[in-house]
Design a protein around this motif. Sequence first.
Motif: not given
Length: 648
Positions: A444-461, A463-466, A488-493
């Motif tokens: 279901e995250d295919i779109y986010m996986k596409g527009i984010l770097s690997d590290d940012s995608f992990k931060d996205y996941q 964030t979503r879990a929290n 990257d900085a936004f999702l890291e934060a």
Amino acid sequence: MKVSNKDLIPFSLSHSILDQIKANPNKNSQIRSGIQLKSAASLLKDTVSISDSGTGAKTISMENIIEKRIYLEESSQVWAAVTQNVGADSKAYDALSDLGIAFPDEMDQEEWKDLAKAAVNAGEKVDVLLDAAAEHGRQGKSIDDLSQFLSFTADLSAEDLTDFLSAIEHDPGQAELMIDIANQLGDGLTGQYLKTASLNLDDLEDLNDELVRIMERDGKDTDLSSYFSLAAKAQDNGLVLLEAFDRMTESTQDRVSVFGNTRVAGQNLENFITFASFAGETAITKILNQSETLKDKNLQNMIKAASGAKGQMNGFLSALDRFSQKQSGTFSRFLSTAAKAEQALPAMLDNLEKIDVKFTATLSTVDTVNYLEAVDNAGNDTSRLNKVGDGLNGRDRSLLFYAIAQTKGDAGDLLDQVQALDGTERSEFLFQAANQENAGPSDEDIYMKGILSDDSFKDYQTTRANLKSWQPDSLEQAIENIDAQSRDAFLEASAAAGEAGQSFLTKFDVLSFKDQNTLLEISQNLGEEERAQFVKGAVKAGEDAHNFLALTQKIMNEDDSGQVVSDFLDAAEAASPSQIKDMVAFVGSLNKGQRKSFLSAVANTQYSLSQLLETGKKVRAASNQVQGVFNYISKGLITLEQAKTYYG
């Protein structure tokens, strides 16, 4: 003079005796006259501390020190290099003992001079040097072998010696072979060879074997200068590069060396080496020729595409020739698409006539791969796929390409249904289609996986879990609203906010554009723990977030050590939402020295933040001696009650 085991003394004590002998010739004469070692040691008992642990357990014979050829100046330098660079449990002490046992008579002053020089240059790796030297004795090798080893290491610069020792620390068995290789290469290439070896520890044996094979084959005609001029820059790809160079003519080697040193670096160079590892000389020459007309992003994309063209090289080079004849914009879009194609490059090359590179150049890497595989599945419906895909955005488009790339049925039927729907119904249908039973695992995250770097995608996941009440569209919308360079900085934060993730997203959304940038800039410059403190502090600051951000930035700009920033963020973490506004106002009113003193008291005493704030306000109102008073409080020289009483 014969010395028995009872006459052996700790190595640490023998070194001190050496110092005393050098400083006091009379004492030297006494020892040479035959005073027992224990008596000599007792003469020094007032100035020498003897330990039974660590180095104190290592012993050396005074017969070897005085009568044999263990030279005072050189042995003193070796000892100093050891004691200054390694701990008491280091193998260096065993190595020194083993050297004395194996070569008590053979090591003359030249060997000791070489050992001393190398030991000084070895720095923290002196234990590796001494252990390798001692290994000659353990293996029963001759003094000539040891002499060659010591002479080689003594002639190296500190940097080259560190590289050599790093290599033999990883694989001690390579030491003798490495010395032979370095001697054959000569002074001009020795340093480059040792650097290459130290960067390729996992491939060290194979790298050395390949170098030996080449040198034995080519004999006096061996010329590895072009290779070594690039090898260090290749980092841990030294063996791959060497094997590629060995298949090239000398002129191509020279061209590759110049290209690698002047046109590419980092990931671009790594991609070029990957390409060269399987490409023939003709293909390498064509890429080098084409590179002369390309710059920056186009060059990067061509090399990236070429690195993924194994098994497709003829088709890729043919397409490269074809598109290079077109307008520069079309050629750039082709290169961009080919670079993102990855495992779908064969599908791209098979369907070049059906693909609109103007469209594909706008897609993310993930969407590009899925689109190219979708084209391969769509067959005669490709033009409709392009039209439907061009009319969709974001998540819906990603799901469309993913669904058709995975489908085993008729792509035309799926396109019919998509065209018959719109809005929410179409989005729900595409989500189901992308996760249909025959499409493989749900994604279901295919779109986010596409527009984010690997590290940012992990931060996205994370964030979503929290998030306690997660709405996928709202989180995705927030990410889309952030400038791509800031995601990257936004999702890291947001990931650092932890369980306060929802509050962070809400707070971030209402900040001014300037404050948003300030928050992200500060967050990027903090470590993981301090970033979490900072982000949660900004959330707790509520309507006072602007002042909290401004104060944090001011403290960071003024604080050279980082300690004041750390103390401030510790205080922010401990503060309640009501206290943090009070703290920001008070700390913000202080000068640099006062802030440091006050925050140190917050960090280093048991007093509560509210107590310290109350006292701080009284001190400032009565005398403004904030810095001095809180210095005393931090050091425990006065109590908080005393300060309050005096200034109350």
